[in-house]
Motif scaffolding. Structure first.
Motif, PDB file in Angstrom:
ATOM      1  N   ARG A 104      -7.978   2.893 -10.064  1.00 26.01           N
ATOM      2  CA  ARG A 104      -6.560   2.777  -9.690  1.00 26.01           C
ATOM      3  C   ARG A 104      -5.738   3.910 -10.343  1.00 26.01           C
ATOM      4  O   ARG A 104      -4.875   4.514  -9.692  1.00 26.01           O
ATOM      5  CB  ARG A 104      -6.053   1.391 -10.120  1.00 26.01           C
ATOM      6  CG  ARG A 104      -4.566   1.278 -10.413  1.00 26.01           C
ATOM      7  CD  ARG A 104      -3.691   1.448  -9.205  1.00 26.01           C
ATOM      8  NE  ARG A 104      -2.285   1.515  -9.592  1.00 26.01           N
ATOM      9  CZ  ARG A 104      -1.328   2.055  -8.868  1.00 26.01           C
ATOM     10  NH1 ARG A 104      -1.602   2.596  -7.711  1.00 26.01           N
ATOM     11  NH2 ARG A 104      -0.087   2.069  -9.300  1.00 26.01           N
TER      12      ARG A 104
ATOM     13  N   THR B 101       2.871   1.272  -3.645  1.00 23.60           N
ATOM     14  CA  THR B 101       2.090   1.342  -4.883  1.00 23.60           C
ATOM     15  C   THR B 101       0.796   2.121  -4.741  1.00 23.60           C
ATOM     16  O   THR B 101       0.116   2.365  -5.721  1.00 23.60           O
ATOM     17  CB  THR B 101       1.733  -0.082  -5.375  1.00 23.60           C
ATOM     18  OG1 THR B 101       0.800  -0.676  -4.459  1.00 23.60           O
ATOM     19  CG2 THR B 101       2.975  -0.946  -5.467  1.00 23.60           C
ATOM     20  N   ARG B 102       0.418   2.472  -3.503  1.00 23.30           N
ATOM     21  CA  ARG B 102      -0.788   3.229  -3.193  1.00 23.30           C
ATOM     22  C   ARG B 102      -2.071   2.438  -3.378  1.00 23.30           C
ATOM     23  O   ARG B 102      -3.164   2.984  -3.158  1.00 23.30           O
ATOM     24  CB  ARG B 102      -0.868   4.529  -4.019  1.00 23.30           C
ATOM     25  CG  ARG B 102       0.277   5.485  -3.764  1.00 23.30           C
ATOM     26  CD  ARG B 102       0.119   6.772  -4.556  1.00 23.30           C
ATOM     27  NE  ARG B 102       1.193   7.701  -4.247  1.00 23.30           N
ATOM     28  CZ  ARG B 102       1.160   8.568  -3.237  1.00 23.30           C
ATOM     29  NH1 ARG B 102       0.092   8.611  -2.457  1.00 23.30           N
ATOM     30  NH2 ARG B 102       2.169   9.385  -3.025  1.00 23.30           N
ATOM     31  N   THR B 103      -1.995   1.182  -3.779  1.00 23.97           N
ATOM     32  CA  THR B 103      -3.197   0.378  -3.999  1.00 23.97           C
ATOM     33  C   THR B 103      -2.969  -1.043  -3.511  1.00 23.97           C
ATOM     34  O   THR B 103      -1.910  -1.623  -3.764  1.00 23.97           O
ATOM     35  CB  THR B 103      -3.576   0.337  -5.497  1.00 23.97           C
ATOM     36  OG1 THR B 103      -3.804   1.660  -5.968  1.00 23.97           O
ATOM     37  CG2 THR B 103      -4.836  -0.488  -5.721  1.00 23.97           C
TER      38      THR B 103
ATOM     39  N   HIS C  52      -4.552   6.877  -1.736  1.00 16.32           N
ATOM     40  CA  HIS C  52      -4.331   5.473  -1.372  1.00 16.32           C
ATOM     41  C   HIS C  52      -5.669   4.743  -1.406  1.00 16.32           C
ATOM     42  O   HIS C  52      -6.703   5.318  -1.038  1.00 16.32           O
ATOM     43  CB  HIS C  52      -3.717   5.339   0.022  1.00 16.32           C
ATOM     44  CG  HIS C  52      -2.300   5.822   0.111  1.00 16.32           C
ATOM     45  ND1 HIS C  52      -1.974   7.152   0.228  1.00 16.32           N
ATOM     46  CD2 HIS C  52      -1.121   5.132   0.090  1.00 16.32           C
ATOM     47  CE1 HIS C  52      -0.652   7.281   0.280  1.00 16.32           C
ATOM     48  NE2 HIS C  52      -0.112   6.079   0.200  1.00 16.32           N
ATOM     49  N   LEU C  53      -5.643   3.488  -1.825  1.00 19.82           N
ATOM     50  CA  LEU C  53      -6.865   2.714  -2.012  1.00 19.82           C
ATOM     51  C   LEU C  53      -6.656   1.289  -1.525  1.00 19.82           C
ATOM     52  O   LEU C  53      -5.652   0.654  -1.857  1.00 19.82           O
ATOM     53  CB  LEU C  53      -7.252   2.696  -3.500  1.00 19.82           C
ATOM     54  CG  LEU C  53      -8.345   1.712  -3.938  1.00 19.82           C
ATOM     55  CD1 LEU C  53      -9.707   2.156  -3.400  1.00 19.82           C
ATOM     56  CD2 LEU C  53      -8.384   1.594  -5.466  1.00 19.82           C
TER      57      LEU C  53
ATOM     58  N   PHE D  53      -5.353  -4.739  -3.372  1.00 22.07           N
ATOM     59  CA  PHE D  53      -6.564  -5.541  -3.502  1.00 22.07           C
ATOM     60  C   PHE D  53      -6.423  -6.696  -2.507  1.00 22.07           C
ATOM     61  O   PHE D  53      -5.627  -7.610  -2.713  1.00 22.07           O
ATOM     62  CB  PHE D  53      -6.728  -6.053  -4.939  1.00 22.07           C
ATOM     63  CG  PHE D  53      -7.036  -4.958  -5.910  1.00 22.07           C
ATOM     64  CD1 PHE D  53      -8.345  -4.579  -6.158  1.00 22.07           C
ATOM     65  CD2 PHE D  53      -6.016  -4.268  -6.559  1.00 22.07           C
ATOM     66  CE1 PHE D  53      -8.637  -3.545  -7.046  1.00 22.07           C
ATOM     67  CE2 PHE D  53      -6.299  -3.239  -7.437  1.00 22.07           C
ATOM     68  CZ  PHE D  53      -7.601  -2.870  -7.685  1.00 22.07           C
TER      69      PHE D  53
ATOM     70  N   LEU E  61       0.829  -1.196   0.000  1.00 21.73           N
ATOM     71  CA  LEU E  61       0.000   0.000   0.000  1.00 21.73           C
ATOM     72  C   LEU E  61       0.868   1.252   0.000  1.00 21.73           C
ATOM     73  O   LEU E  61       0.573   2.227  -0.706  1.00 21.73           O
ATOM     74  CB  LEU E  61      -0.926  -0.008   1.222  1.00 21.73           C
ATOM     75  CG  LEU E  61      -1.847   1.202   1.377  1.00 21.73           C
ATOM     76  CD1 LEU E  61      -2.836   1.287   0.226  1.00 21.73           C
ATOM     77  CD2 LEU E  61      -2.601   1.132   2.719  1.00 21.73           C
TER      78      LEU E  61
ATOM     79  N   VAL F 226      -6.335   7.141  -8.473  1.00 20.00           N
ATOM     80  CA  VAL F 226      -5.626   7.111  -7.193  1.00 20.00           C
ATOM     81  C   VAL F 226      -4.163   7.475  -7.390  1.00 20.00           C
ATOM     82  O   VAL F 226      -3.578   8.256  -6.625  1.00 20.00           O
ATOM     83  CB  VAL F 226      -5.773   5.717  -6.546  1.00 20.00           C
ATOM     84  CG1 VAL F 226      -4.772   5.519  -5.410  1.00 20.00           C
ATOM     85  CG2 VAL F 226      -7.195   5.523  -6.038  1.00 20.00           C
ATOM     86  N   ARG F 227      -3.557   6.940  -8.428  1.00 19.32           N
ATOM     87  CA  ARG F 227      -2.147   7.228  -8.688  1.00 19.32           C
ATOM     88  C   ARG F 227      -1.945   8.696  -9.063  1.00 19.32           C
ATOM     89  O   ARG F 227      -1.036   9.358  -8.558  1.00 19.32           O
ATOM     90  CB  ARG F 227      -1.636   6.325  -9.808  1.00 19.32           C
ATOM     91  CG  ARG F 227      -0.131   6.489 -10.087  1.00 19.32           C
ATOM     92  CD  ARG F 227       0.331   5.637 -11.253  1.00 19.32           C
ATOM     93  NE  ARG F 227      -0.304   6.009 -12.502  1.00 19.32           N
ATOM     94  CZ  ARG F 227      -1.207   5.273 -13.139  1.00 19.32           C
ATOM     95  NH1 ARG F 227      -1.576   4.109 -12.641  1.00 19.32           N
ATOM     96  NH2 ARG F 227      -1.744   5.681 -14.276  1.00 19.32           N
TER      97      ARG F 227
ATOM     98  N   LEU G 237      -4.190  -5.481 -12.660  1.00 18.93           N
ATOM     99  CA  LEU G 237      -4.420  -5.273 -11.229  1.00 18.93           C
ATOM    100  C   LEU G 237      -3.737  -6.326 -10.361  1.00 18.93           C
ATOM    101  O   LEU G 237      -3.607  -6.134  -9.148  1.00 18.93           O
ATOM    102  CB  LEU G 237      -5.930  -5.278 -10.939  1.00 18.93           C
ATOM    103  CG  LEU G 237      -6.768  -4.251 -11.702  1.00 18.93           C
ATOM    104  CD1 LEU G 237      -8.242  -4.413 -11.345  1.00 18.93           C
ATOM    105  CD2 LEU G 237      -6.306  -2.832 -11.412  1.00 18.93           C
TER     106      LEU G 237
ATOM    107  N   PHE H 117      -1.087  -5.772  -7.573  1.00 21.52           N
ATOM    108  CA  PHE H 117      -1.489  -5.065  -6.352  1.00 21.52           C
ATOM    109  C   PHE H 117      -2.268  -5.965  -5.393  1.00 21.52           C
ATOM    110  O   PHE H 117      -2.752  -5.505  -4.370  1.00 21.52           O
ATOM    111  CB  PHE H 117      -2.347  -3.848  -6.712  1.00 21.52           C
ATOM    112  CG  PHE H 117      -1.717  -2.963  -7.746  1.00 21.52           C
ATOM    113  CD1 PHE H 117      -0.609  -2.186  -7.435  1.00 21.52           C
ATOM    114  CD2 PHE H 117      -2.211  -2.931  -9.044  1.00 21.52           C
ATOM    115  CE1 PHE H 117      -0.018  -1.381  -8.399  1.00 21.52           C
ATOM    116  CE2 PHE H 117      -1.621  -2.130 -10.015  1.00 21.52           C
ATOM    117  CZ  PHE H 117      -0.516  -1.365  -9.686  1.00 21.52           C
TER     118      PHE H 117
END
Length: 623
Positions: A142, A67-69, A151-152, A71, A64, A145-146, A166, A169
């Motif tokens: 996504r 990469t800020r994401t 952040h997600l 799943f 997180l 968010v970037r 995806l 992530f």
């Protein structure tokens, strides 16, 4: 922790959401009944204190942050939703995405992500159709968010596939150590223990170890209650008692109720269950009120011939503690008794609601929580909403607010409560209902779903008549959450509602304006100038100028006022004059440095003069 959805919230003015069930918090004193945000803070504190990182947590946290994401996947019951909450809460206050509901932008819309947002999309309970509908939008989400440095965390349905772009992530968590979770909860609850293993713990967990994290939390709460009821006991004894309570005492409670032949005894039993832990005087008085509400006979015996309260409590399995408060001898019995009467005597439900509406204000939140839980447990959110409306009609505002707050936090029926709030804010509510709707939307819904809160408070501000509760809550939301201002001004410009010029003035102070929103705010001021006479808008313009005097955005704020007036050729001179007169009046009443206030007036005059010259030049060019 749990694998389902609870709701916890973070800071006093930031949106936060996490997962299901109740989180138990030990506080030194009861919070103010309207302190929904303080309660939210307590929930998050309890979440952090009791959280045991599951296998894979460190990897998910690292992903997180880099990469800020993320799943997030995991087996049901492993605490996926709570883990997602902790991942985001470690970075700050966050909000939940609920695409498809009123006031919620779609995952592809530009408004869905603001710069620096922390976002949770919990799809752990989504069916195949919902997952298939939303999955194609996740790459666009996504990307947003970037781009916006947000952040997600997305909690995916267990085992569902992810598109190739995806997959990098994806992070999977395992089940945390169950005994470690039990130990952590006991430590937080300050339950003394000396050793493991405890036979009842092993029996509770079983060999398959499939208990959800919510069940572990509930069980340790029962251990805590057992330790309070038997302070001389041992951890093993408390765990045995808790295990019996966890498995349910329905048969025992049914036999107990059947053995109480008098209506007064049953009323006392039910009162203790509804007001568990309250002072004996309160229980005594409210048992009599409940008996009266249920049509029971009045005890006409002389006072000294009647059983005292201690004797009557003993007959129903309860006692008065050293603190003067009444509790059952068996932990968890209050829940069993409430559920027994609710499930087997449905004809008493209406009377219980009317009795609870008449309780003293300090007791209403607890009674509201129990009644709301009963309606939601049995799948009747509509009855909960009707009860809240009836309490509003009786003036029981705080209790009604707590009923609706419980409905919002329910994972299975929160959506229906959000829908009900939407419909009620679009109607013409009574003053009491307006207050309740403003409190619930402004202090509960806004924490997790600020855009939905904005839509409902905007409708309420238009429709509440002479009260000002909705617009006050809307102003507070705009002031504390800058993400909602662009959507509010777009709604004002799009809808052209006759009430919106005044709503805009009340809800959009200069303090909330950013340079990026200035153009749309200017258009709203233009609506104001075109729709309202100067006496209506001048007090707001004066406060605008007061703020401009000390703001780094002074020139932007002045440009908004002058730019909003300039396109109105009819009476533009009179409007400019009214603006300048307003500035001079504001200068005399301005707080702070008089020289700075005078400078604002001079700067405004310079802009008005320049706008007037430009208008003359334009007219000359046309001629």
């Amino acid at each position: 922790m749990s694998g389902g959805a609870h709701t916890w919230v973070g800071t006093a003015h930031g949106p936060v959401h996490a997962g299901t069930g109740d989180q138990y918090v030990q506080v030194q004193e009861k919070p103010d009944p309207w302190s929904f945000r303080r309660v939210a803070d307590d929930h998050l504190a309890a979440l952090r204190d009791t959280f045991v990182p599951p296998p894979g947590f460190a990897a998910a946290r690292g992903r997180l942050r880099t990469t800020r994401t993320v799943f997030l996947d995991g087996t049901p019951g492993s605490g996926r939703s709570t883990t997602a909450a902790v991942l985001l809460a470690g970075l700050g206050a966050y909000r939940e995405l609920l695409p498809g509901e009123e006031g919620e932008p779609g995952l592809r819309e530009p408004d869905v992500v603001s710069r620096g947002d922390l976002l949770l999309l919990d799809l752990s309970a989504a069916g195949r159709d919902r997952w298939d509908a939303l999955h194609p939008d996740l790459p666009a989400l996504r990307a947003s968010v970037r781009e916006r440095e947000a952040h997600l965390v997305v909690v995916v349905p267990h085992g569902e596939w992810l598109a190739g772009a995806l997959r990098p992530f994806r992070a999977e968590i395992g089940r945390p150590d169950e005994l470690g979770v039990l130990r952590r909860h006991l430590e937080v609850s300050e339950v003394p223990f000396s050793r493991f293993p405890v036979p009842a713990f092993s029996e509770f967990l079983g060999t398959d170890r499939t208990r959800s994290m919510a069940q572990l939390a509930d069980f340790t709460d029962l251990v805590k209650a057992a330790s309070e009821a038997d302070t001389a006991g041992t951890l093993a004894a408390w765990a045995d008692t808790a295990l019996r309570s966890f498995r349910g005492r329905r048969t025992e409670v049914a036999a107990q109720v059947a053995g109480l032949g008098e209506a007064g005894q049953r009323a006392l039993l039910l009162t203790v269950a509804l007001l568990h832990g309250e002072h004996g005087d309160v229980v005594h008085a409210q048992a009599a009120e409940l008996l009266r509400a249920l049509g029971g006979p009045v005890d006409e015996r002389p006072l000294l011939q009647r059983e005292d309260l201690a004797e009557r409590l003993s007959a129903v399995g309860a006692r008065i503690g050293a603190d003067g408060c009444v509790r059952f001898l068996v932990p968890g019995q209050d829940t069993e008794v409430r559920e027994h009467f609710w499930d087997t005597m449905p004809e008493v439900r209406g009377s219980l609601g009317r009795w609870a509406a008449g309780l003293p204000e300090p007791l209403k939140p607890e009674a509201a929580a129990h009644l709301a839980a009963a309606h939601l447990r049995t799948g009747h959110p509509d009855a909960l909403h009707e009860l809240a409306a009836s309490w509003c009609a009786k003036g029981a505002a705080e209790g009604a607010a707590h009923l609706l707050a419980r409905g919002l936090r329910d994972p299975a029926h929160g959506r229906e409560t959000r829908r009900w709030l939407y419909e009620r804010t679009r109607a013409r509510p009574s003053p009491t209902e307006s207050l309740v709707l403003a409190q619930v939307c402004g202090n509960v819904l806004s924490l997790t779903h600020p855009f939905q809160a904005l839509v409902r408070l905007h409708h309420l501000s238009r429709n509440e008549g002479g009260t000002r509760h909705g617009v006050a809550a809307l102003r507070e939301l705009v002031a504390t959450d800058p993400r909602v201002l662009p959507q509010l001004v777009r709604r004002v410009l799009r809808d052209e509602h006759p009430a919106d010029p005044r709503v805009f003035l009340d809800a959009c102070p200069a303090e909330a304006v950013t340079e990026g929103a200035a153009e749309e705010v200017l258009a709203c001021w233009s609506l104001v100038f075109g729709a309202l006479p100067p006496p209506a808008w001048q007090p707001y313009a004066a406060r605008w100028l007061h703020h401009a005097a000390a703001s780094p955005l002074r020139e932007v704020l002045l440009a908004v006022l002058v730019g909003a007036a300039a396109p109105l050729p009819r009476g533009r001179g009179a409007l400019f004059a009214a603006l300048y007169a307003c500035a001079r009046d504001a200068e005399r009443a301005a707080p702070g440095d008089p020289a700075r206030a005078a400078a604002v007036s001079e700067a405004l005059l310079a802009r008005l003069t320049a706008a007037q010259r430009a208008a003359r030049t334009e007219r000359g060019a046309v001629v």
